[in-house]
Design a protein around this motif. Structure first.
Motif, PDB file in Angstrom:
ATOM      1  N   PRO A   1       0.806  -1.224   0.000  1.00  0.00           N
ATOM      2  CA  PRO A   1       0.000   0.000   0.000  1.00  0.00           C
ATOM      3  C   PRO A   1       0.840   1.276   0.000  1.00  0.00           C
ATOM      4  CG  PRO A   1      -0.955  -1.608   1.484  1.00  0.00           C
ATOM      5  CD  PRO A   1       0.369  -2.170   1.039  1.00  0.00           C
ATOM      6  N   TYR A   2       2.040   1.216   0.565  1.00  0.00           N
ATOM      7  CA  TYR A   2       2.865   2.435   0.599  1.00  0.00           C
ATOM      8  C   TYR A   2       3.093   3.010  -0.795  1.00  0.00           C
ATOM      9  CZ  TYR A   2       6.674   5.671   0.663  1.00  0.00           C
ATOM     10  OH  TYR A   2       7.427   6.806   0.438  1.00  0.00           O
ATOM     11  N   PHE A   3       3.480   2.156  -1.738  1.00  0.00           N
ATOM     12  CA  PHE A   3       3.820   2.667  -3.069  1.00  0.00           C
ATOM     13  C   PHE A   3       2.580   3.186  -3.794  1.00  0.00           C
ATOM     14  CE2 PHE A   3       7.409  -0.329  -2.343  1.00  0.00           C
ATOM     15  CZ  PHE A   3       8.405   0.631  -2.311  1.00  0.00           C
ATOM     16  N   ALA A   4       1.436   2.532  -3.558  1.00  0.00           N
ATOM     17  CA  ALA A   4       0.196   3.046  -4.143  1.00  0.00           C
ATOM     18  C   ALA A   4      -0.143   4.410  -3.549  1.00  0.00           C
ATOM     19  CB  ALA A   4      -0.939   2.057  -3.894  1.00  0.00           C
ATOM     20  N   TYR A   5       0.041   4.550  -2.242  1.00  0.00           N
ATOM     21  CA  TYR A   5      -0.210   5.832  -1.568  1.00  0.00           C
ATOM     22  C   TYR A   5       0.734   6.914  -2.080  1.00  0.00           C
ATOM     23  CZ  TYR A   5       0.641   9.289   2.106  1.00  0.00           C
ATOM     24  OH  TYR A   5       0.869  10.462   2.793  1.00  0.00           O
ATOM     25  N   LYS A   6       2.006   6.574  -2.219  1.00  0.00           N
ATOM     26  CA  LYS A   6       3.009   7.545  -2.670  1.00  0.00           C
ATOM     27  C   LYS A   6       2.721   8.035  -4.080  1.00  0.00           C
ATOM     28  CE  LYS A   6       7.156   6.185  -4.015  1.00  0.00           C
ATOM     29  NZ  LYS A   6       7.468   6.874  -5.281  1.00  0.00           N
ATOM     30  N   ASP A   7       2.221   7.149  -4.921  1.00  0.00           N
ATOM     31  CA  ASP A   7       2.032   7.476  -6.333  1.00  0.00           C
ATOM     32  C   ASP A   7       0.662   8.079  -6.644  1.00  0.00           C
ATOM     33  OD1 ASP A   7       4.566   6.494  -6.803  1.00  0.00           O
ATOM     34  OD2 ASP A   7       3.869   4.504  -7.408  1.00  0.00           O
ATOM     35  N   ASP A   8      -0.256   8.066  -5.690  1.00  0.00           N
ATOM     36  CA  ASP A   8      -1.607   8.555  -5.952  1.00  0.00           C
ATOM     37  C   ASP A   8      -2.032   9.496  -4.826  1.00  0.00           C
ATOM     38  OD1 ASP A   8      -4.280   9.010  -6.476  1.00  0.00           O
ATOM     39  OD2 ASP A   8      -4.735   6.917  -6.962  1.00  0.00           O
ATOM     40  N   THR A   9      -2.056  10.787  -5.107  1.00  0.00           N
ATOM     41  CA  THR A   9      -2.369  11.786  -4.075  1.00  0.00           C
ATOM     42  C   THR A   9      -3.808  11.688  -3.586  1.00  0.00           C
ATOM     43  OG1 THR A   9      -2.901  13.391  -5.819  1.00  0.00           O
ATOM     44  CG2 THR A   9      -0.646  13.397  -4.970  1.00  0.00           C
TER      45      THR A   9
ATOM     46  N   ALA B   1     -16.771   1.267  -2.436  1.00  0.00           N
ATOM     47  CA  ALA B   1     -16.625  -0.147  -2.782  1.00  0.00           C
ATOM     48  C   ALA B   1     -16.714  -1.055  -1.555  1.00  0.00           C
ATOM     49  CB  ALA B   1     -15.298  -0.390  -3.499  1.00  0.00           C
ATOM     50  N   GLY B   2     -16.872  -0.454  -0.382  1.00  0.00           N
ATOM     51  CA  GLY B   2     -17.029  -1.234   0.838  1.00  0.00           C
ATOM     52  C   GLY B   2     -15.749  -1.497   1.603  1.00  0.00           C
ATOM     53  N   TYR B   3     -14.656  -0.774   1.270  1.00  0.00           N
ATOM     54  CA  TYR B   3     -13.360  -1.012   1.902  1.00  0.00           C
ATOM     55  C   TYR B   3     -12.957   0.161   2.794  1.00  0.00           C
ATOM     56  CZ  TYR B   3     -12.765  -4.953  -1.260  1.00  0.00           C
ATOM     57  OH  TYR B   3     -12.925  -6.145  -1.916  1.00  0.00           O
ATOM     58  N   ASN B   4     -12.299  -0.170   3.903  1.00  0.00           N
ATOM     59  CA  ASN B   4     -11.735   0.884   4.748  1.00  0.00           C
ATOM     60  C   ASN B   4     -10.216   0.801   4.838  1.00  0.00           C
ATOM     61  OD1 ASN B   4     -11.351  -1.307   6.428  1.00  0.00           O
ATOM     62  ND2 ASN B   4     -12.712  -0.579   8.056  1.00  0.00           N
ATOM     63  N   ASN B   5      -9.610  -0.066   4.001  1.00  0.00           N
ATOM     64  CA  ASN B   5      -8.145  -0.108   3.959  1.00  0.00           C
ATOM     65  C   ASN B   5      -7.679  -0.561   2.575  1.00  0.00           C
ATOM     66  OD1 ASN B   5      -7.027  -3.146   4.119  1.00  0.00           O
ATOM     67  ND2 ASN B   5      -8.940  -3.012   5.289  1.00  0.00           N
ATOM     68  N   LEU B   6      -6.535  -0.052   2.187  1.00  0.00           N
ATOM     69  CA  LEU B   6      -6.002  -0.279   0.847  1.00  0.00           C
ATOM     70  C   LEU B   6      -5.465  -1.691   0.672  1.00  0.00           C
ATOM     71  CD1 LEU B   6      -5.195   0.854  -1.906  1.00  0.00           C
ATOM     72  CD2 LEU B   6      -3.198   1.923  -0.830  1.00  0.00           C
TER      73      LEU B   6
ATOM     74  N   VAL C   1       0.609 -13.340   0.848  1.00  0.00           N
ATOM     75  CA  VAL C   1       1.269 -12.037   0.743  1.00  0.00           C
ATOM     76  C   VAL C   1       2.730 -12.231   1.134  1.00  0.00           C
ATOM     77  CG1 VAL C   1       1.307  -9.643   1.543  1.00  0.00           C
ATOM     78  CG2 VAL C   1      -0.883 -10.828   1.227  1.00  0.00           C
ATOM     79  N   SER C   2       3.577 -12.362   0.125  1.00  0.00           N
ATOM     80  CA  SER C   2       4.974 -12.737   0.340  1.00  0.00           C
ATOM     81  C   SER C   2       5.860 -11.568   0.740  1.00  0.00           C
ATOM     82  CB  SER C   2       5.534 -13.412  -0.914  1.00  0.00           C
ATOM     83  OG  SER C   2       5.165 -12.705  -2.082  1.00  0.00           O
ATOM     84  N   GLU C   3       5.364 -10.348   0.600  1.00  0.00           N
ATOM     85  CA  GLU C   3       6.038  -9.154   1.103  1.00  0.00           C
ATOM     86  C   GLU C   3       4.989  -8.080   1.349  1.00  0.00           C
ATOM     87  OE1 GLU C   3      10.194  -9.244  -1.556  1.00  0.00           O
ATOM     88  OE2 GLU C   3       8.994  -7.418  -1.443  1.00  0.00           O
ATOM     89  N   SER C   4       5.138  -7.346   2.441  1.00  0.00           N
ATOM     90  CA  SER C   4       4.388  -6.112   2.650  1.00  0.00           C
ATOM     91  C   SER C   4       5.116  -5.317   3.721  1.00  0.00           C
ATOM     92  CB  SER C   4       2.945  -6.378   3.083  1.00  0.00           C
ATOM     93  OG  SER C   4       2.187  -5.173   3.043  1.00  0.00           O
TER      94      SER C   4
END
Length: 338
Positions: free
Chosen positions: A204-212, A229-234, A258-261
């Motif tokens: 999620p970090y990289f998605a957050y960094k790339d999308d304001t 969409a019914g979500y409260n977390n990325l 999830v092999s890395e996060s």
């Protein structure tokens, strides 16, 4: 049976039930052990294994079959993801070399080392020349595992980046991209045939960094209300987009590991010790449950990474994902892994 013995039997049964419940509902969290740094405490690697054990970390991922590390893992009961590095993929398209690889790196250590997954390549891009070797290497390693009668214990897979998914939001629109489909489709068929999971590195970090437009609370599991969409977390949204893409390929029964996060503590926007500590703490708690598409958790997840790696290539953030300080092995954050 007298009343005292009956009471003891009941208490024993309750104890067994409680332990089983704990095992079933606890977070399935491991930690990746990368060694791309000048001051990583890996000489001898036994001190790293002891650090895992003292912190109750029972799962590990390593990125190559490092023999001293495998030796140190003997008898540790730490479950292991073992990667085949990208530069070895082509050689493993030879069946004899693949069989020798398994003999040297798996059979020589099993069952003293608890191998769980063999990952044939990490984040191999579809346009990378190495992508031509992944499927055949997977099949050859699988054949060698089968010949050793280890297929019920060890699963063969590969680890993908989430950018192989097009239309990731809303998650029910997720699909493998046109660029990825010819690469990933036969791999998915292999996973279905062998009952193996797909490994995915979910950041999620990289998605957050790339999308304001993405809020920090949505990325850090602290958002209270749900989106349209019914979500409260990325994290869940990204994971469910992968599940949707798999379902569209007829792979409804393929699980995603999830092999890395992780979250960096320095190097770019949002990369602070406070944010990273909150991400890891909240992630460990969150993966005890499931997602909207797969509500019956836990979600098997591997935190990246054990130590900061000062020689890691790429952006500055790549050097700051460690959970422990490499110089003295002290924790960077106060986390409970079990």
């Amino acid at each position: 049976m007298d009343s005292n013995n009956a009471m003891i039997a009941i208490l024993l049964l309750l104890g067994i039930f409680s332990f089983t419940q704990l095992q079933l509902t606890g977070a399935e969290v491991g930690v990746c052990y990368g060694r791309n740094g000048d001051n990583i405490p890996n000489n001898p690697p036994q001190q790293v294994i002891d650090l895992y054990k003292s912190n109750g970390i029972t799962r590990m991922r390593i990125y190559d079959p490092d023999q001293p590390t495998l030796q140190a893992l003997k008898g540790s009961n730490i479950e292991l993801i073992l990667d085949v590095p990208k530069d070895q993929l082509q050689s493993l398209t030879d069946t004899i070399i693949a069989a020798n690889w398994v003999n040297t790196n798996i059979k020589a250590y099993s069952p003293d080392v608890k191998f769980k997954y063999i990952t044939i390549g990490n984040e191999v891009e579809p346009n990378d020349g190495n992508s031509n070797y992944v499927l055949q290497a997977m099949q050859n390693i699988q054949d060698a595992i089968n010949s050793g009668n280890l297929q019920s214990q060890i699963k063969v897979s590969t680890a993908i980046k989430t950018d192989l998914i097009a239309n990731p939001y809303p998650p029910n629109q997720g699909v493998f991209s046109d660029a990825a489909i010819n690469y990933i489709r036969p791999i998915i068929k292999f996973l279905v045939s062998n009952g193996s999971p797909l490994l995915a590195n979910v950041y999620p970090y990289f998605a957050y960094k790339d999308d304001t437009k993405i809020g920090l609370d949505y990325a850090l599991f602290t958002k209270q209300d749900k989106n349209d969409a019914g979500y409260n977390n990325l994290f869940d949204a990204m994971l469910d987009a992968i599940y949707t893409a798999l379902e569209k390929e007829g792979a409804n029964n393929v699980n995603v590991v999830v092999s890395e996060s992780g979250w960096p503590s320095a190097g770019d926007v949002g990369a602070t010790v406070e944010n990273a500590g909150n991400y890891y703490k909240n992630l460990i708690s969150h993966v005890k449950g499931g997602t909207i598409k797969r509500p019956n958790g836990p979600i098997e997840t591997y935190l990246f990474a054990m130590f900061d790696e000062d020689k890691k290539p790429g952006d500055e953030t790549e050097k700051h994902f460690g959970l422990f300080n490499p110089t003295d092995k002290s924790p960077k954050y106060q986390l409970s892994f079990n």
